[in-house]
Design a protein around this motif. Structure first.
Motif, PDB file in Angstrom:
ATOM      1  N   LEU A   1       0.916  -1.360  -0.080  1.00 51.93           N
ATOM      2  CA  LEU A   1       0.261  -0.129   0.018  1.00 51.93           C
ATOM      3  C   LEU A   1       0.842   0.748  -0.120  1.00 51.93           C
ATOM      4  O   LEU A   1       0.730   2.034  -0.497  1.00 51.93           O
ATOM      5  CB  LEU A   1      -0.675   0.094   1.228  1.00 51.93           C
ATOM      6  N   LEU A   2       1.903   1.741   0.695  1.00 53.14           N
ATOM      7  CA  LEU A   2       3.189   2.573   0.903  1.00 53.14           C
ATOM      8  C   LEU A   2       3.813   2.951  -0.533  1.00 53.14           C
ATOM      9  O   LEU A   2       3.454   3.639  -0.975  1.00 53.14           O
ATOM     10  CB  LEU A   2       3.652   2.236   2.003  1.00 53.14           C
ATOM     11  N   ARG A   3       4.544   1.062  -1.337  1.00 55.17           N
ATOM     12  CA  ARG A   3       5.226   1.233  -1.931  1.00 55.17           C
ATOM     13  C   ARG A   3       4.031   1.483  -3.394  1.00 55.17           C
ATOM     14  O   ARG A   3       4.040   3.198  -4.234  1.00 55.17           O
ATOM     15  CB  ARG A   3       5.279   0.016  -2.491  1.00 55.17           C
ATOM     16  N   ASN A   4       2.078   1.241  -3.415  1.00 61.50           N
ATOM     17  CA  ASN A   4       1.191   1.656  -4.808  1.00 61.50           C
ATOM     18  C   ASN A   4       1.156   3.438  -4.632  1.00 61.50           C
ATOM     19  O   ASN A   4       1.133   3.880  -5.649  1.00 61.50           O
ATOM     20  CB  ASN A   4       0.860   1.360  -5.006  1.00 61.50           C
ATOM     21  N   THR A   5       0.917   3.922  -3.452  1.00 59.81           N
ATOM     22  CA  THR A   5       1.003   5.363  -3.318  1.00 59.81           C
ATOM     23  C   THR A   5       1.346   5.585  -3.762  1.00 59.81           C
ATOM     24  O   THR A   5       1.966   7.704  -4.026  1.00 59.81           O
ATOM     25  CB  THR A   5      -0.358   4.836  -1.970  1.00 59.81           C
ATOM     26  N   LEU A   6       2.934   5.794  -2.891  1.00 58.00           N
ATOM     27  CA  LEU A   6       4.042   6.616  -2.951  1.00 58.00           C
ATOM     28  C   LEU A   6       4.397   6.641  -4.478  1.00 58.00           C
ATOM     29  O   LEU A   6       4.767   8.131  -4.997  1.00 58.00           O
ATOM     30  CB  LEU A   6       5.131   6.084  -2.394  1.00 58.00           C
ATOM     31  N   ILE A   7       4.367   5.771  -5.570  1.00 55.63           N
ATOM     32  CA  ILE A   7       4.357   5.057  -7.013  1.00 55.63           C
ATOM     33  C   ILE A   7       3.637   6.913  -7.724  1.00 55.63           C
ATOM     34  O   ILE A   7       4.218   7.271  -8.365  1.00 55.63           O
ATOM     35  CB  ILE A   7       4.109   3.898  -6.979  1.00 55.63           C
ATOM     36  N   GLY A   8       2.153   6.708  -7.516  1.00 58.95           N
ATOM     37  CA  GLY A   8       1.081   7.328  -8.127  1.00 58.95           C
ATOM     38  C   GLY A   8       1.653   8.752  -7.511  1.00 58.95           C
ATOM     39  O   GLY A   8       1.313   9.560  -8.505  1.00 58.95           O
ATOM     40  N   ALA A   9       2.340   8.974  -6.159  1.00 59.45           N
ATOM     41  CA  ALA A   9       2.319  10.563  -6.040  1.00 59.45           C
ATOM     42  C   ALA A   9       3.367  10.709  -6.711  1.00 59.45           C
ATOM     43  O   ALA A   9       3.638  11.739  -7.300  1.00 59.45           O
ATOM     44  CB  ALA A   9       1.905  10.486  -4.828  1.00 59.45           C
ATOM     45  N   ILE A  10       4.541   9.754  -6.701  1.00 59.79           N
ATOM     46  CA  ILE A  10       5.363  10.420  -7.484  1.00 59.79           C
ATOM     47  C   ILE A  10       5.401  10.800  -9.172  1.00 59.79           C
ATOM     48  O   ILE A  10       5.932  11.507  -9.039  1.00 59.79           O
ATOM     49  CB  ILE A  10       6.900   9.670  -7.707  1.00 59.79           C
ATOM     50  N   LEU A  11       4.827  10.044  -9.715  1.00 62.25           N
ATOM     51  CA  LEU A  11       4.430  10.611 -11.089  1.00 62.25           C
ATOM     52  C   LEU A  11       3.488  11.169 -11.377  1.00 62.25           C
ATOM     53  O   LEU A  11       3.629  11.781 -12.348  1.00 62.25           O
ATOM     54  CB  LEU A  11       3.603   8.876 -11.303  1.00 62.25           C
ATOM     55  N   LEU A  12       2.559  11.322 -10.431  1.00 65.69           N
ATOM     56  CA  LEU A  12       2.056  12.576 -10.820  1.00 65.69           C
ATOM     57  C   LEU A  12       2.307  14.349 -10.894  1.00 65.69           C
ATOM     58  O   LEU A  12       2.171  14.631 -10.776  1.00 65.69           O
ATOM     59  CB  LEU A  12       0.861  12.383 -10.017  1.00 65.69           C
ATOM     60  N   ALA A  13       3.090  14.315  -8.603  1.00 63.39           N
ATOM     61  CA  ALA A  13       3.963  15.465  -8.482  1.00 63.39           C
ATOM     62  C   ALA A  13       4.370  16.275 -10.123  1.00 63.39           C
ATOM     63  O   ALA A  13       4.347  17.362  -9.775  1.00 63.39           O
ATOM     64  CB  ALA A  13       4.657  14.741  -7.540  1.00 63.39           C
ATOM     65  N   PRO A  14       4.843  16.323 -10.740  1.00 62.87           N
ATOM     66  CA  PRO A  14       6.223  17.021 -11.601  1.00 62.87           C
ATOM     67  C   PRO A  14       4.657  17.174 -12.766  1.00 62.87           C
ATOM     68  O   PRO A  14       5.487  17.999 -13.414  1.00 62.87           O
ATOM     69  CB  PRO A  14       6.881  16.040 -11.996  1.00 62.87           C
ATOM     70  N   LEU A  15       4.109  16.417 -12.576  1.00 67.84           N
ATOM     71  CA  LEU A  15       2.906  16.463 -14.044  1.00 67.84           C
ATOM     72  C   LEU A  15       2.264  18.743 -14.102  1.00 67.84           C
ATOM     73  O   LEU A  15       1.816  19.566 -15.297  1.00 67.84           O
ATOM     74  CB  LEU A  15       1.855  16.288 -14.181  1.00 67.84           C
TER      75      LEU A  15
END
Length: 358
Positions: A157-171
């Protein structure tokens, strides 16, 4: 002071201690590491699971912030299209709030993760000789330990939400850079729009009148008195709808008048002014802040952001501050009715000096 004994030897007062007399008595023993205090999450699986959910919520907040940014950016409307004040306010609110949540969500989540779930044992390592192979093995071991201690494999759960946040934050930042251009064929002209040519061309052209900002009234040469300064835009800018703010940001100039005999004019620029009336870009060549202050007695232009100072008597050459390039000059003349007009566009890109400009 020492005293001489009966046998001629020096003896010391008991009130003084002397270094070296018995060094072993004053050695400080190694106190060792303090006793480890386990956290609640270390002993209670429910607390650890609760901390994991809290971290994931912060990452989800980051994702929501990114979504809010795009809602404000694409859904509310573009600022440059003469929107109502309430619409502009809502858009700015969503842009600022979305960016803040996107960045803070990731930052607070990672800090909370480290404080509650990652191991916090104090360790002491002995110094050892540096050996290439040993260093490689040690580095590999350190990476493995970091992965294990972060528990990123055991907590999907931590891994997946972190990956999602990191991928979207630079957009949001990508979207902002993308909007440096307002044309529909941005992908086809990406090289030009991100290069210095993007700032080379403005609305100024031969015969375009200089008008006051924001009234739009034209300016006669006789209106510009000695020592005065005017904020000027190209005629027709107020009628531009799409990309109005972008065009104004590039084209806005300062018009000032001073004694021509006090100005050092470079060869080829002799006819760029009208009886001591000069027009220079208002955009600072450091990071693009608007030049805001003109000192009449010193002929200096000051940038409020980083205190760059330009000397009008030296063709707006920087004499103080971080700016390294003179303000671009707009060649001007007068038309048949006596109004100030541009001879052409700027002969160089306006704004900050990038490496491509040399």
């Amino acid at each position: 002071m020492g005293e001489k004994g009966y046998e001629g030897t020096e003896r010391h007062s008991n009130s003084l201690e002397h270094a070296g007399a018995d060094a072993s008595r004053y050695a400080i023993e190694n106190p060792g590491l303090p006793p480890h205090r386990p956290r609640l999450a270390d002993e209670d699986p429910k607390a650890a699971k609760r901390a994991e959910r809290q971290v994931s919520i912060m990452f989800l907040i980051s994702i929501v912030g990114t979504v809010l940014f795009f809602i404000g950016y694409f859904g509310v409307g573009q600022i440059g299209n003469n929107e109502a004040f309430s619409t502009i306010f809502l858009q700015n609110l969503l842009l600022g709030l979305g960016t803040a949540l996107a960045m803070l969500g990731i930052g607070i989540g990672i800090v909370h993760w480290a404080k509650t779930l990652m191991p916090d044992h104090e360790t002491v390592e002995e110094r050892h000789e540096i050996r290439t192979e040993a260093d490689r093995v040690a580095a590999t071991g350190m990476i493995t330990d970091i992965i294990d201690e972060s528990q990123i494999k055991r907590r999907p759960l931590l891994r997946n939400t972190l990956i999602g946040a990191i991928l979207l934050a630079p957009l949001p930042f990508i979207a902002v850079f993308r909007d440096l251009d307002n044309t529909d064929n941005f992908a086809d002209n990406a090289a030009e729009n991100f290069g210095p040519e993007r700032l080379r061309h403005t609305m100024w052209a031969e015969g375009v009148r200089l008008v006051r900002d924001p009234t739009g009234s034209p300016i006669k040469a006789s209106d510009v008195t000695l020592g005065s300064a005017m904020h000027v835009i190209p005629e027709g800018l107020n009628e531009v709808e799409h990309g109005k703010l972008n065009e104004k940001a590039k084209a806005v100039v300062l018009v000032m008048r001073l004694d021509p005999s006090k100005v050092q004019i470079s060869p080829g620029r002799e006819d760029w002014n009208v009886d001591g009336i000069f027009a220079y870009s208002k955009v600072c060549t450091h990071v693009g802040c608007p030049i805001a202050l003109y000192e009449q007695h010193t002929h200096h232009l000051l940038c409020p952001c980083h205190q760059s100072t330009f000397d009008l008597a030296q063709e707006c050459k920087p004499i103080f501050g971080p700016a390294s390039h003179a303000l671009p000059q707009l060649p001007i003349s007068v038309d048949d009715e006596g109004f100030l007009v541009a001879q052409s566009d700027f002969h160089e890109p306006v704004g900050p000096v990038y490496w491509e400009r040399g």
